[in-house]
Structures are given as C-alpha cells and as structure tokens.
Motif scaffolding. Structure first.
Motif, short mmCIF file in Angstrom:
data_model
loop_
_atom_site.label_atom_id
_atom_site.label_comp_id
_atom_site.label_asym_id
_atom_site.label_seq_id
_atom_site.Cartn_x
_atom_site.Cartn_y
_atom_site.Cartn_z
N PHE A 1 45.82 40.98 25.72
CA PHE A 1 45.43 41.17 27.12
C PHE A 1 44.53 42.39 27.13
N GLU B 1 49.70 43.19 37.09
CA GLU B 1 50.07 41.93 37.71
C GLU B 1 49.54 40.75 36.89
N GLY B 2 48.32 40.91 36.36
CA GLY B 2 47.73 39.85 35.53
C GLY B 2 48.60 39.53 34.32
N GLN B 3 49.20 40.57 33.71
CA GLN B 3 50.08 40.34 32.56
C GLN B 3 51.32 39.56 32.97
N LEU B 4 51.84 39.85 34.16
CA LEU B 4 53.04 39.15 34.63
C LEU B 4 52.71 37.69 34.97
N ILE B 5 51.51 37.47 35.53
CA ILE B 5 51.08 36.09 35.80
C ILE B 5 50.91 35.34 34.48
N TYR B 6 50.34 36.02 33.49
CA TYR B 6 50.18 35.45 32.14
C TYR B 6 51.55 35.03 31.61
N SER C 1 48.68 28.42 27.91
CA SER C 1 48.81 29.38 29.01
C SER C 1 47.80 30.50 28.89
N TYR D 1 44.82 31.18 31.64
CA TYR D 1 44.63 32.48 32.29
C TYR D 1 43.22 33.00 32.06
N GLU E 1 40.13 33.47 34.91
CA GLU E 1 39.48 34.78 35.09
C GLU E 1 37.96 34.64 34.92
N ARG F 1 53.00 36.51 43.16
CA ARG F 1 52.22 36.29 41.94
C ARG F 1 51.64 34.88 41.90
N ARG G 1 49.06 32.42 42.75
CA ARG G 1 47.72 32.43 43.32
C ARG G 1 47.16 31.03 43.26
#
Lengths: 281, 105
Positions: A58, A70-75, B45, B49, B53, B69, B71
């Motif tokens: 990441f 937050e992006g890491q948690l979504i990942y 996954s 992601y 992005e 979280r 989205r």
C-alpha cells in the motif's frame, strides 16, 4: 514449549514471492507470522497447516501514520470478501493469509501489481540502497578492513539495485502478455553479505583493543538507538500524532541519539587512548 | 508495444467499468463480475482496489455514495466513452477474426 519465535529474516522488501514462500513453509512447520518489527519477524506456534500467503503493498502507507488509513481498511474489507485474512503490516507492506487450497489471488492484473510494487519501492527499498551506495562511494578512500567493508556495502547496493531494476523491466514486459513474474530470491544474497560484513567487522575489531571497544560500543549503541527510536515512533502513534509530527519528533530523537552515541564512543576511545599514553609521560 | 495506461483496457478493467454502469458498492463488484461472466473472470482484492483508485484519478468513475467504509461508484461520461471505445476495438477484433476464419466480410 515456546509459544513465540523471534527470527531475523533477510529479504529485500520488494521480494514478495520469496517472503510468501517462506511464510508458507513456516506455516507447514507450525509457525504463523504474528508481526514484523524493525529487527525480527515474530511467529506464534500453531498446528502445522497448509496456508497461502500474500504479500501486498500500500504505497500511500507510512510507519509514522497514527493508525491504518481508511484506504488500507477498505483494502482489508475487499480482501476478507474473497477469503484473505489480514495478518500484519510494516511500512508499505501488508501480509494476508488464506486457508483455501486454490484461493482467488489478491493480485490478478500483473501490470497493476508491478506498478504497485514499484511505487512502494520508491518509498523504502530504493532510497535505502541509493543512500548506501552514495555513502560507500564517499568512503572509497578508506583503507584496510574498513575499505573492504565499504566495498562490500557498495557491491551489495549495486547488486540489489541492478536486480530490482532488471526484475521491474522483465516484469513489465511479462505483464504486457498477462504474465506475473516472480521476484528474484534475495534472501541468500542478503545472508552471504551479512556474514561477510560481520566477519569483516570482527576482523576490524580484533586488530587492537581500542577498535574492539569502539566496535562493541557502536554495535550495542546502534541496537539501543534503533530500539529507542522505534519506541518513540510507537509512542507518538499511540498519542495519535499526525504523520508529519511523528516524523519530525522521531528524526529529532534519532539525530540527538546518534550524535550522543558517536560522541560517547569517541570520548571512551579518547580517554582509553589518553590513559594508555599518560604513564609514558 | 506497451499498453497505454487506461487507453486500452484489460479484461478486468473492462468488467469493473461495466459493473459501474449503475451505482455499485466496491465490495459488490466481485459478485457482479462473477455473475456477469459465469465465473470466467475473477478480480483480486488488491487489483480491484488499485484499479478503482486509478479510475477515480483518471475521472472514469466517481464516488456516488458513502456509508462509513462502504463506498459506491458510478461511471462518468469519460468512463462511458472509454468503455465504448474498448467495445468498438473488441468488435473490430472479432470482425477481423470472423473474416479470416469464417470468410465473413
């Protein structure tokens, strides 16, 4: 019977293939990775089992973040959806495991995967070896064992950087055809150079008592300094300090401790040297 | 010749964008793609992601909704255009195949 095992493991941070295979072997022997520290990987005893590991990156993450972004948690949410359990993270590296025999891989687009590894490498692996290369070039005038040690560091930097850039070029070419390219195995190279450097340091230190004392103090001081710096960084994270504040405080503490360490060693050596020649007067 | 970034799409990029013709939460994209392709195409996954992005940065999709979280995303006009171009490219390829192998003009 021990429940935890601490291991020093030498892999280049971009060598995700090597790290994954190693973690899978450890799981088969009954040791599951629990966390990664600056010096060790910590494993916990478990039933021997066949697991698949995935080492992902990441690039926006930092060891100085107060908490995962937050992006890491979504990942992590996306990964859990396809059966991958989060294990631990260190800097830009994130590690997951899966108990299925043939799970959907976490990376299914080779081009995107290579570019992610490259973006993460630019924040950690590459600056580290470029600085080491630069420092070893500055020290090219060193003679004797010190010269050999700097030469080893120069060689290690050159080999690591060349291997990385070659892998990246080949991986991008393979990715155009939809193929993933394994990373080169870096563990053995790192081990060989570590043994050579340690041998060199021991030979250098063994030449006279002052060098022995200086080396012993520097090595002990180095480990103590890194431990204290890690503790400061962790303390700032617990205080939920923003990344920039954490970096500033940690750098400040690093500079002070490093200066204190070098000054302390020089003081001891000077006093040792002076006390040796005083009786001659 | 190396693929120009987002000018031609991989199969996974194509299907992720296709899923976002209507508003869709990121985590539901896995199921939608499996359903759409009969399990032929899977997305990892990490890949999902990263691509979401990239699409956001390139303006091909935008965030339609946010609930903690979770989205949701949807295609933008630029995304529809990119998808349409890719569909045209694939039709042209198929037409070339049919002409060579099946003698159709």
């Amino acid at each position: 019977m021990k429940e935890l095992k601490y291991r020093v493991e030498l892999f280049s941070s971009y060598d995700h293939t090597g790290i994954e295979k190693h973690l899978e072997k450890m799981a088969e022997k009954g040791w599951l990775l629990e966390k990664i520290t600056p010096f060790f990987r910590v494993y916990r005893r478990a039933e021997p089992q066949k697991l698949r590991y995935a080492v992902t990156y990441f690039p926006k993450a930092s060891e100085f973040d107060p908490e995962p972004q937050e992006g890491q948690l979504i990942y992590e949410d996306y990964s859990a959806r396809i059966g991958w359990t989060f294990v631990c993270r260190f800097a830009q590296m994130q590690i997951f495991r899966n108990a299925e025999e043939d799970p959907v891989p976490m990376e299914t687009d080779p081009m995107a995967a290579v570019e992610t590894v490259d973006r993460a490498a630019r924040k950690g692996f590459l600056p580290y070896y470029i600085v080491l290369l630069f420092l070893s070039c500055l020290s090219w005038r060193s003679s004797g064992i010190a010269g050999i040690l700097w030469m080893l560091l120069f060689l290690l930097s050159v080999i690591e950087l060349c291997r990385y850039y070659k892998w990246r070029k080949d991986a991008r070419k393979a990715a155009v055809n939809g193929v993933f390219l394994d990373t080169p195995r870096t563990g053995r190279l790192q081990m060989i150079f570590s043994v050579l450097l340690l041998a060199g340091i021991l030979i250098y230190a063994g030449e006279n008592r002052m060098r022995l004392i200086a080396c012993a103090l520097l090595i002990a001081g180095f480990f103590l300094t890194v431990t204290v710096i890690s503790a400061v960084k962790l303390f700032m994270k617990r205080l939920k300090a923003p990344r920039a504040v954490n970096i500033t405080v940690t750098l400040l503490v690093s500079a002070i401790l490093s200066a204190a360490l070098v000054s302390g060693v020089l003081w001891v050596c000077w006093h040792f040297f002076v006390s040796r020649i005083m009786p001659l007067r | 010749m190396p693929r120009q970034k987002l000018q031609t799409l991989t199969e996974q990029m194509f299907y992720i964008l296709l899923c976002l013709k209507t508003k869709c939460c990121g985590i539901e994209i896995f199921d939608r793609i499996t359903e759409m392709t009969g399990g032929r195409v899977t997305v990892g996954s990490g890949t999902l992601y990263d691509l979401l992005e990239q699409f956001l940065e390139a303006g091909l999709i935008c965030e339609a909704d946010r609930d903690g979280r979770r989205r949701s995303y949807i295609l933008t006009d630029a995304g529809r255009e990119t998808l349409a171009k890719e569909a045209g490219r694939l039709r042209a390829q198929l037409a070339d195949y049919d002409r060579i192998f099946n003698g159709k003009e």
